[in-house]
Design an enzyme around this catalytic site. Sequence first.
Site, PDB file in Angstrom:
ATOM      1  CB  CYS A  39      -0.905  -0.420   1.590  1.00 36.25           C
ATOM      2  SG  CYS A  39      -2.198  -1.133   0.960  1.00 36.25           S
ATOM      3  N   GLY A  51     -10.960 -12.287 -14.754  1.00 40.31           N
ATOM      4  CA  GLY A  51      -9.932 -11.124 -14.751  1.00 40.31           C
ATOM      5  C   GLY A  51      -8.984 -10.350 -15.642  1.00 40.31           C
ATOM      6  CG  HIS A  52      -7.341  -6.680 -17.786  1.00 40.30           C
ATOM      7  ND1 HIS A  52      -8.046  -7.163 -18.872  1.00 40.30           N
ATOM      8  CD2 HIS A  52      -6.324  -6.678 -18.698  1.00 40.30           C
ATOM      9  CE1 HIS A  52      -7.642  -6.355 -20.228  1.00 40.30           C
ATOM     10  NE2 HIS A  52      -6.637  -5.865 -20.168  1.00 40.30           N
TER      11      HIS A  52
END
Length: 341
Positions: free
Chosen positions: A15, A135-136
Amino acid sequence: MEKVRLTSLVRSSGCNAKLPPGDLHDVLSSLPPFHSDRLIGGYEAADDALVYDLGNGRVLIETVDFFPPMVDDPFLFGEIAAANALSDIYAMGAVPAVAMSIACFPSCLELSVLREIMMGARSRTDEAGCVIAGGHTIADREPKFGLAVTAVHDKDKVWTNSGAKVSDVLVLTKKLGVGILMTASKGGECPEASFNAAVSAMRTLNRTARDSAVDLSVHAATDVTGFSLLGHASEMSEASGCTIAIDGSAVPVHDGVHDLAMFGFLPEGRYTNEDYIAEKVAFSDSTGQTMKDILFSPETSGGLLLSMSSFDAEIYLERMKGSAWIIGKVLERDGKPVHVL
Ligand code: CO
Ligand code: CO
C-alpha cells in the site's frame, strides 16, 4: 534457474505504492460532481468501497485494490494482495461474494511465478468462501497484483466510516508497523521474527474481525492501509463530525518497529501521508518522533478500525482473544479531527 526476488523488481511496494493522498484528492475533487440516487457511499465520504442500492433492501458493495510485491515469495505475495483487497469488503461489514484478478506481469519472468501468485490469492479467496474467476493481466515492467471484489449485503447493515458516536471507543485489530518492517526488509535489515510476524498479519483475513462484530453495534468502521492509522482515523472523524483521541501508548506495534523507525527505515509514504494529514492532527508534547513515524506510516493489509460502545468493545475483545486493542475514544469535535495523547 535462479529464484527471482520479486521485491528487487519494484520501486515501492504494498500500500506504500499508493499515489500520495494529496495528489489523489486534487484530481478527484477536480472531477465534475457525480450524482446517482443508487450510489449511497464510496464517493464523497472516502469510504472503503462503493455501495450501490439495488432497490430491494439490498446493496452491491464493490472495491478494487492492487499493488507491487512487498515480499519475494510469489505465493505469499498473492495471499497478501488478496487479503488486502478482501479487507475493504469486511470493513463495510459484508462478506466477499465474487472476485476477479487484476495483474501486471513482466514478460521476462517465468509464468510459474504468476501461477504461484494466483495460487496464493486463491488460498485466501477459498478461506473467505469467495468465488474467484476471470480478470485481466497485462505485460508490465513491474509485477503488480490484486483483486476487484463484490459483495451483496442488507442495506441497513452496511458499516460506514461516518457514524462514530461521542463516548465510543476505537478498536484496532492488527498491530502497526508493517510498512516500516517491509522497508527494513528491502534493505536486508528486518529481524526474521519481526518479518514473519508482519507477513502472518498481512495474510490474515479480516474475516474473524468482521464476523466477531456483526451482532454488535458497530457505529463506524474502516480498515487501516496506505493512508496510515492517522489518515484513516481522520477520515472517520471527519465523516462522523467528531474528534478521535488516540492513546499512543495503547497502540499495538510489531516487535522491532520502534528500533527500525529510529534507524530511519521509513517508507516514503510516511512523509506524503504527513503532508496531507498533519493539519488534521494535534499531538501532545509527549508524543515522540518514532511514534509519529509509526502513526503516519502506510500499512499493508492492516486491521479493522471500529468505533463502538465500550460495553460492546469488551465483548468484542473477549471474542478476538488478544488480537484486538482499544486504542482511543470518540469525543465531541474539539479543534482538530484527531488528537494523539
Ligand atoms: Co480500506
Ligand atoms: Co482499498
